[in-house]
Design a protein around this motif. Structure first.
Motif, mmCIF file in Angstrom:
data_model
loop_
_atom_site.group_PDB
_atom_site.id
_atom_site.type_symbol
_atom_site.label_atom_id
_atom_site.label_comp_id
_atom_site.label_asym_id
_atom_site.label_seq_id
_atom_site.Cartn_x
_atom_site.Cartn_y
_atom_site.Cartn_z
ATOM 1 N N UNK A 80 0.829 -1.204 0.000
ATOM 2 C CA UNK A 80 0.000 0.000 0.000
ATOM 3 C C UNK A 80 0.865 1.257 0.000
ATOM 4 N N UNK A 81 1.943 1.230 0.784
ATOM 5 C CA UNK A 81 2.844 2.388 0.841
ATOM 6 C C UNK A 81 3.528 2.604 -0.511
ATOM 7 N N UNK A 82 3.965 1.508 -1.114
ATOM 8 C CA UNK A 82 4.640 1.609 -2.413
ATOM 9 C C UNK A 82 3.664 2.056 -3.490
ATOM 10 N N UNK A 83 2.415 1.555 -3.409
ATOM 11 C CA UNK A 83 1.408 1.893 -4.416
ATOM 12 C C UNK A 83 1.126 3.385 -4.433
ATOM 13 N N UNK A 84 1.047 4.008 -3.267
ATOM 14 C CA UNK A 84 0.767 5.448 -3.213
ATOM 15 C C UNK A 84 1.837 6.234 -3.974
ATOM 16 N N UNK A 85 3.081 5.823 -3.799
ATOM 17 C CA UNK A 85 4.172 6.532 -4.477
ATOM 18 C C UNK A 85 4.171 6.252 -5.977
ATOM 19 N N UNK A 86 3.920 4.988 -6.353
ATOM 20 C CA UNK A 86 3.920 4.616 -7.773
ATOM 21 C C UNK A 86 2.779 5.308 -8.508
ATOM 22 N N UNK A 87 1.594 5.340 -7.881
ATOM 23 C CA UNK A 87 0.447 6.001 -8.506
ATOM 24 C C UNK A 87 0.738 7.479 -8.724
ATOM 25 N N UNK A 88 1.354 8.132 -7.737
ATOM 26 C CA UNK A 88 1.699 9.549 -7.874
ATOM 27 C C UNK A 88 2.673 9.762 -9.042
ATOM 28 N N UNK A 89 3.650 8.865 -9.147
ATOM 29 C CA UNK A 89 4.634 8.981 -10.235
ATOM 30 C C UNK A 89 3.953 8.813 -11.589
ATOM 31 N N UNK A 90 3.054 7.825 -11.705
ATOM 32 C CA UNK A 90 2.359 7.604 -12.972
ATOM 33 C C UNK A 90 1.440 8.778 -13.314
ATOM 34 N N UNK A 91 0.804 9.347 -12.297
ATOM 35 C CA UNK A 91 -0.040 10.513 -12.541
ATOM 36 C C UNK A 91 0.793 11.697 -13.028
ATOM 37 N N UNK A 92 1.961 11.898 -12.423
ATOM 38 C CA UNK A 92 2.848 12.989 -12.854
ATOM 39 C C UNK A 92 3.321 12.759 -14.282
#
Length: 308
Positions: A80-92
């Motif tokens: 879950x912690x990793x997903x939050x960061x990955x999703x933010x990166x993909x959104x950027x």
């Protein structure tokens, strides 16, 4: 060190620390959808492929990202912690991509064709057009034969003609073939092998803009008929086809325009005689516009689509 060399060095370092992109894509989709199956559908791969990519990522990170159970999967706390960061990166990344992609100047392109061509050929290929021309706003104009070449703002015309158009660069798209067609139920009201005279003297359906269709066909198969100008007349070919579907008579089928109805059996050929029309579909571009990049790209796109 030049700017290019600095960037190259940065990428070499990053390449060693960033997990495989496909694994990150699989993880982001599975985490967002809470399902390997739905992630597979979204990415057009198999669930097994998603599972393999997740395992590669888990091995790379040295951590378990999902709990697997009979009802599906659930993110672990690390996942879950990793997903939050990955999703933010993909959104950027998505935002940055769109900012560049849609900041390019947009082009306007007006194409004029017969209504039936726009409805039955061009509309089925609009997704392909948008992919080929992402920065182009397309306007589809329609005309009847009497209006051909009458509008100066049109960038490209698609006439159904003999192809002789002075002042235009003309490209042949495809030939057309004509054959009488009707609904299966209307066909049953005739003998198994009706004569051409029986066909021509039945209830005929006409497009007034293609008023010579029945004459072309009758002459080509060797009959004049007595009533080839009689019957029901429509200003649009779509009306002719709908009347044929509604058991109202026999239409001249322009084969390229009714492929779907023929393929699924909504219309049947009423005669064994298919004839080549004396006219064909062309792409005609006004001479002053032929050197424009969008005109050259449009010609190439039509040529590709006509070969499909």
């Amino acid at each position: 060190m030049t700017e290019s060399e600095k960037l190259s060095q940065i990428w070499r370092v990053m390449a060693k620390s960033i997990p495989p992109l496909k694994s990150l894509q699989a993880f982001e989709a599975a985490a967002r959808l809470s399902s390997f199956l739905e992630a597979a559908h979204e990415l057009s791969v198999t669930p097994g492929a998603i599972s393999r990519h997740i395992k590669i990522l888990e091995q790379y990170l040295g951590a378990i990202l999902f709990k697997r159970h009979s009802n599906g999967v659930k993110l672990t706390s690390s996942g879950a912690s990793y997903a939050r960061k990955v999703v933010t990166i993909f959104e950027d990344l998505d935002s940055a991509t769109k900012a560049i992609k849609y900041s390019a100047p947009r082009n306007n392109l007006t194409v004029s064709s017969l209504p039936v061509f726009a409805e039955r050929w061009l509309s089925e290929r609009l997704t392909s057009f948008q992919m080929a021309f992402p920065n182009t706003d397309l306007q589809i104009d329609t005309h009847v034969d009497a209006e051909l070449f009458s509008r100066p703002k049109v960038d490209a015309w698609i006439p159904f003609s003999d192809g002789d158009h002075p002042g235009f660069e003309v490209h042949h798209l495809f030939d057309e073939f004509l054959v009488p067609v009707c609904s299966p139920s209307f066909r049953k009201t005739f003998p198994d092998s009706p004569s051409v005279d029986e066909i021509v003297n039945s209830t005929l359906l006409h497009d007034v803009n293609w008023g010579n269709d029945w004459s072309h066909w009758a002459q080509a198969v060797g009959t004049e008929g007595q009533r080839r100008d009689a019957g029901l007349k429509f200003s649009l070919y779509s009306g002719v086809i709908q009347a044929a579907l509604d058991d109202l008579g026999v239409a001249i089928g322009h084969v390229s325009m009714i492929q779907k109805e023929l393929a699924i059996g909504q219309l049947v050929e009423f005669s064994e005689y298919r004839i080549k029309s004396p006219k064909a579909f062309y792409l005609a571009i006004p001479r002053p516009k032929t050197a424009m990049k969008k005109s050259r790209s449009l010609v190439a796109w039509f040529e590709r689509e006509c070969k499909r």
